[in-house]
Write a protein that holds these residues in place. Structure first.
Motif, mmCIF file in Angstrom:
data_model
loop_
_atom_site.group_PDB
_atom_site.id
_atom_site.type_symbol
_atom_site.label_atom_id
_atom_site.label_comp_id
_atom_site.label_asym_id
_atom_site.label_seq_id
_atom_site.Cartn_x
_atom_site.Cartn_y
_atom_site.Cartn_z
ATOM 1 N N LEU A 150 0.934 -1.148 0.046
ATOM 2 C CA LEU A 150 -0.009 0.164 -0.113
ATOM 3 C C LEU A 150 0.787 1.221 0.175
ATOM 4 C CD1 LEU A 150 -2.818 -0.691 2.694
ATOM 5 C CD2 LEU A 150 -3.219 -0.174 0.363
ATOM 6 N N LEU A 151 2.166 1.038 0.347
ATOM 7 C CA LEU A 151 2.924 2.436 0.829
ATOM 8 C C LEU A 151 3.450 3.018 -0.405
ATOM 9 C CD1 LEU A 151 5.211 1.209 3.932
ATOM 10 C CD2 LEU A 151 3.071 2.203 3.797
ATOM 11 N N PRO A 152 3.639 2.316 -1.441
ATOM 12 C CA PRO A 152 4.107 3.271 -2.578
ATOM 13 C C PRO A 152 3.125 4.269 -3.305
ATOM 14 C CG PRO A 152 4.675 1.083 -3.031
ATOM 15 C CD PRO A 152 4.017 1.289 -1.814
ATOM 16 N N GLN A 153 1.825 4.005 -3.040
ATOM 17 C CA GLN A 153 1.026 5.111 -3.316
ATOM 18 C C GLN A 153 1.049 6.122 -2.356
ATOM 19 O OE1 GLN A 153 -3.050 3.034 -3.797
ATOM 20 N NE2 GLN A 153 -3.391 4.488 -5.682
ATOM 21 N N ALA A 154 1.242 6.190 -1.188
ATOM 22 C CA ALA A 154 1.352 7.228 -0.012
ATOM 23 C C ALA A 154 2.557 7.821 -0.110
ATOM 24 C CB ALA A 154 1.381 6.563 1.043
ATOM 25 N N LEU A 155 3.865 7.179 -0.626
ATOM 26 C CA LEU A 155 4.841 7.608 -0.725
ATOM 27 C C LEU A 155 5.057 8.928 -1.959
ATOM 28 C CD1 LEU A 155 7.759 7.082 0.351
ATOM 29 C CD2 LEU A 155 8.594 6.006 -1.685
ATOM 30 N N PRO A 156 5.620 10.194 -1.346
ATOM 31 C CA PRO A 156 5.778 11.373 -2.228
ATOM 32 C C PRO A 156 6.538 10.715 -3.402
ATOM 33 C CG PRO A 156 5.736 12.243 0.139
ATOM 34 C CD PRO A 156 5.908 10.897 0.131
ATOM 35 N N VAL A 157 6.101 11.085 -4.502
ATOM 36 C CA VAL A 157 6.728 10.604 -5.916
ATOM 37 C C VAL A 157 8.436 10.920 -5.918
ATOM 38 C CG1 VAL A 157 6.798 10.404 -8.404
ATOM 39 C CG2 VAL A 157 4.546 10.395 -7.283
ATOM 40 N N LEU A 158 8.536 12.078 -5.409
ATOM 41 C CA LEU A 158 10.079 12.472 -5.477
ATOM 42 C C LEU A 158 10.645 11.850 -4.372
ATOM 43 C CD1 LEU A 158 11.809 14.701 -6.607
ATOM 44 C CD2 LEU A 158 11.151 16.381 -4.875
#
Lengths: 541, 260
Positions: A96-104
């Motif tokens: 689930l975390l990559p979706q929450a991680l700021p893209v930068l």
């Protein structure tokens, strides 16, 4: 107030809110296209070899990213769904975390792992291969797979979870071999989900901005979205920016239409999944293969997070945390994200209440149906008109009447607000729909209207998903670089913008520390969201 | 319910000289706050109906027998063999669910054939056996139909044909005919009874969950009443369903009388 007046007020307020959102999304461009003096020459633009190359690269990277994300996600998700082991819920949470991680922050982590001096390159070099060149198509693909493969995997796991429990029991009782299970149960479930998932990922990759900006590495690897930004920020060529934006909008509209036809469900990936009980016939070979697949997939997703933590801890965190610029940027980010989340929630709820009022109208009619579908579409419009494009439109429009940078905070807040709308609608909508299905007729029959209806019917149903939606909207806004990239200045700096500045000035240790801080905040917010979802069944998942 | 209580209430005698078709001995199941304890003995060739309110544990009991749930303690024995640790595929039984008994992508013939050929590599002998099984449930000529092209009753007949073909000694029915109308439901049970009588592959021992006392009255030898995860009363169907066995059963059935 009678129920009919109450319904009219709800519908009216929802329409007004939706018009406001649409006006903001498209307003800048409408003003510009109407003005005439900056209107682009589309024939000239499409004849330009560089523009055609950009268009081609946009489609190529999005197509390859989608293909790789889905192809890797399928065996991983199947193995994960089959396997039963301690820690499986943890892996599902990790995904689930990559979706929450700021893209930068994610892009920075990809460089750390896959860059020339990264772990993978060093490992390749030690066995005689060349080091990886992360800047360009390779880096863009790796980053897009990092962000989207987990999304595809979660959508697949969710689809497998929707398979009736009896089907898994039958497979177990009849001792069906893996290939037969795949053919009879898994593939039919995948077939329903994959087109929508692929279309969603393609859409996200076509409009991907930060990854291409950071990992593109030059004109050879530029997308439309980044070209719009460059046309404004570096070349200051408004006509070109408008032309490229319009091409981008046409392209994303076509993709969105295809996505709608294929039954896209952007909220589908929120569910934690993994709830099905399976009774597959035991096989050591398949068990080992599953273990290998799950381990590799988990490593691929976990490695960037580990890199963020390790690099961040190596930075001078105490100095960073006490640094004035960082504190100001953090406060600005906090202010922007809270304002954006509040605005987004307010507008989305008004639209949702109107949609529900229209859905339960006594005389449905064609017009009401049309309005309802229009309202639903309005909440997803931001998927077509991406934050950079919205920002660009208003950048050019405002330039004619005021100091653009002074208006920056308002535009960024509004852009981030509309950006979160599709998610809020999908988080809160199902709860409101359920409440109306459960108590709608009772509410009507006792004549509950106005504030009383809001307080006793709508609020109890929406309270919890609203909190989750608020947290999600705030996390999205907190990590966003799309809108701030255009409006950022020395007076208006958010944490992602500060991180980009530090990366640009090669203050790598600072960038790593800031990435850790940003990532931690976003992941904590997302963890709250996930925890809330874990207790809900009525949220689209 | 202990074995002793079972005997007291008119259950099957404990030492009838042969191995029971099904034996649950001190089977304990726990999930979250749910606690269930089952002791049950079903003789070979017997038809047992499980009745009780929703959530009483009827389907859980069947899942424990079928291997879809594992007991925390106790033993499940089928035809004398301890199957407690065996996977569902290794247990000598067939189970029919309320719905989704067929794979939607396979036609009726292949859905039945899965019962004897999980890889669907069908020999000539298999083909004949499948056709015979379909014929036995009155579905000659239905082989090429997909589940979506059949009625609810026809779909359950296909599932019955597969159970017939698998030739297992025990069949568990988790309300497979509940969604059918009363007449069709009665027809299906009659068909099952007829197939049992005819012999061949149809399992002789039946454990059936039902919410319809009339079904139990017509077909079951004994009825077990479950409440809060336990078999609280068990006895001959006639006695149980007339309300003479236990006040709780009478209350559940809504029967008037002294026991209520």
């Amino acid at each position: 107030m009678n129920t009919s007046t109450d319904r009219s007020i709800r519908i009216g307020a929802g329409i007004a809110a939706a018009i406001l959102a649409i006006a903001f999304l498209l307003g800048g461009f409408v003003v510009l296209l109407g003005a005439g003096d900056q209107a682009p020459d589309f024939a000239d633009l499409l004849g330009d070899a560089y523009v055609r190359a950009i268009l081609g690269f946009t489609l190529l990277q999005a197509g390859l990213s989608t293909l790789l994300s889905v192809l890797i996600a399928i065996p991983f998700a199947l193995a994960l769904h089959r396997a039963r082991f301690f820690g499986k819920p943890l892996i599902l949470r990790l995904f689930l975390l990559p979706q929450a991680l700021p893209v930068l922050v994610g892009a920075l982590a990809i460089i750390t792992i896959w860059g020339q001096n990264g772990v993978v390159s060093r490992a390749l070099a030690s066995i005689g291969f060349g080091r990886l060149e992360v800047y360009g198509l390779t880096g863009i693909l790796i980053a897009h797979v990092f962000f989207n493969m987990p999304l595809a995997a979660r959508l697949i796991v969710a689809a497998l979870d929707r398979v009736p429990a009896e089907s898994w029991k039958l497979c177990g009782q009849l001792a069906l071999p893996p290939l037969t299970v795949f053919r009879l149960v898994e593939w039919p479930a995948l077939r329903q989900t994959l087109p929508g998932a692929a279309a969603l990922i393609f859409m996200l990759c076509v409009t991907s901005f930060t990854i291409v900006l950071v990992l593109g590495g030059g004109p050879a690897a530029t997308t439309l979205e980044v070209a719009v930004y460059q046309a404004l920020r570096y070349d200051f060529d408004p006509a070109r920016a408008i032309g490229l934006s319009v091409i981008q909008i046409v392209l994303t509209t076509l993709v969105l239409l295809a996505t709608l036809l294929l039954g896209r469900d952007p909220a589908g990936g929120f569910g934690l999944g993994g709830k099905s009980r399976r009774f597959d016939v035991k096989s050591h070979v398949r068990g080992s293969l599953d273990t290998a697949l799950v381990t590799l997939g988990t490593l691929f997703v976990a490695a960037p997070f580990i890199a963020i933590v390790l690099s961040g801890l190596a930075a001078d965190l105490p100095r960073l945390v006490t640094e004035g610029a960082v504190q100001r940027a953090a406060l600005t980010s906090l202010g922007v994200s809270l304002a954006a989340a509040s605005l987004s929630l307010f507008v989305s709820v008004l639209v949702l209440l109107a949609i529900e009022a229209l859905a339960h109208a006594k005389r449905p009619g064609v017009l009401r149906r049309f309005i309802r579908i229009s309202l639903e579409t309005a909440t997803s419009l931001v998927l077509v008109v991406s934050p950079v494009i919205v920002g660009a439109g208003w950048f050019l429009a405002l330039r004619q009447v005021t100091d653009v940078l002074a208006a920056g905070p308002y535009v960024v807040v509004a852009t981030n607000a509309v950006m979160a709308m599709p998610f809020i609608v999908r988080i809160v909508g199902p709860a409101l729909r359920q409440a109306n299905a459960d108590t709608g007729k009772l509410t009507e029959s006792v004549g509950l209207t106005g504030f009383a209806r809001l307080a006793f019917v709508d609020w109890p149903a929406m309270r919890r998903p609203l909190a989750l939606a608020f947290a999600f909207a705030a996390a999205l806004s907190f990590g966003d670089l799309g809108a701030i990239a255009l409006y950022g200045s020395n007076d208006f700096v958010t944490l992602p913008y500060l991180l980009l500045q530090r990366m640009g000035s090669y203050r790598t240790a600072d960038a790593a520390g800031l990435a850790l801080i940003l990532g931690l905040i976003a992941v904590c917010v997302m963890a709250t969201v996930e925890r809330g979802f874990a207790h809900r069944k009525d949220v689209a998942a | 319910m202990t074995m002793a209580a079972q005997e007291m209430d008119g259950g099957m005698p404990r030492n009838d000289g042969c191995e029971p078709a099904l034996l649950l001995d001190g089977v304990r199941f726990a999930h979250g706050e749910t606690r269930m304890d089952f002791d049950l003995r079903v003789s070979a060739g017997e038809w047992l109906a499980l009745i009780g309110p929703s959530g009483a544990g009827k389907s859980t009991l069947l899942d424990l027998v079928a291997g879809f749930l594992r007991p925390a303690s106790g033993q499940v024995r089928i035809a004398g063999s301890d199957v407690t640790e065996l996977a569902p595929a290794e247990r000598p039984l067939s189970m029919l669910f309320q719905e989704n008994n067929l794979f939607p992508g396979l036609d009726a013939f292949r859905n039945v054939a899965l019962g004897i050929s999980p890889r669907l590599w069908i020999s000539k002998a298999d083909r004949r056996a499948v056709e015979a099984a379909l014929a036995s449930v009155g579905l000659e000529g239905y082989g090429k139909r997909l589940p979506s092209e059949m009625s609810g009753g026809e779909r359950q007949r296909v599932a019955l044909a597969r159970a017939f073909l698998r030739e297992q000694p025990l069949i568990l029915l988790d309300e497979p005919f509940a969604a059918l109308g009363p007449a069709l439901r009665a027809d299906m049970l009659k068909l099952l009874a007829e197939l049992r009588r005819r012999g061949g592959g149809m399992p002789k021992t039946v454990v059936m969950v039902t919410h319809h006392p009339e079904d139990a009255a017509t077909h079951a030898d004994r009825v077990a009443y479950l409440e809060q995860g336990e078999i609280v009363a068990i006895g001959p169907a006639r006695q149980m369903l007339s309300g003479g066995a236990d006040a709780r059963v009478s209350r559940y059935l809504g029967l008037p009388g002294e026991n209520v």
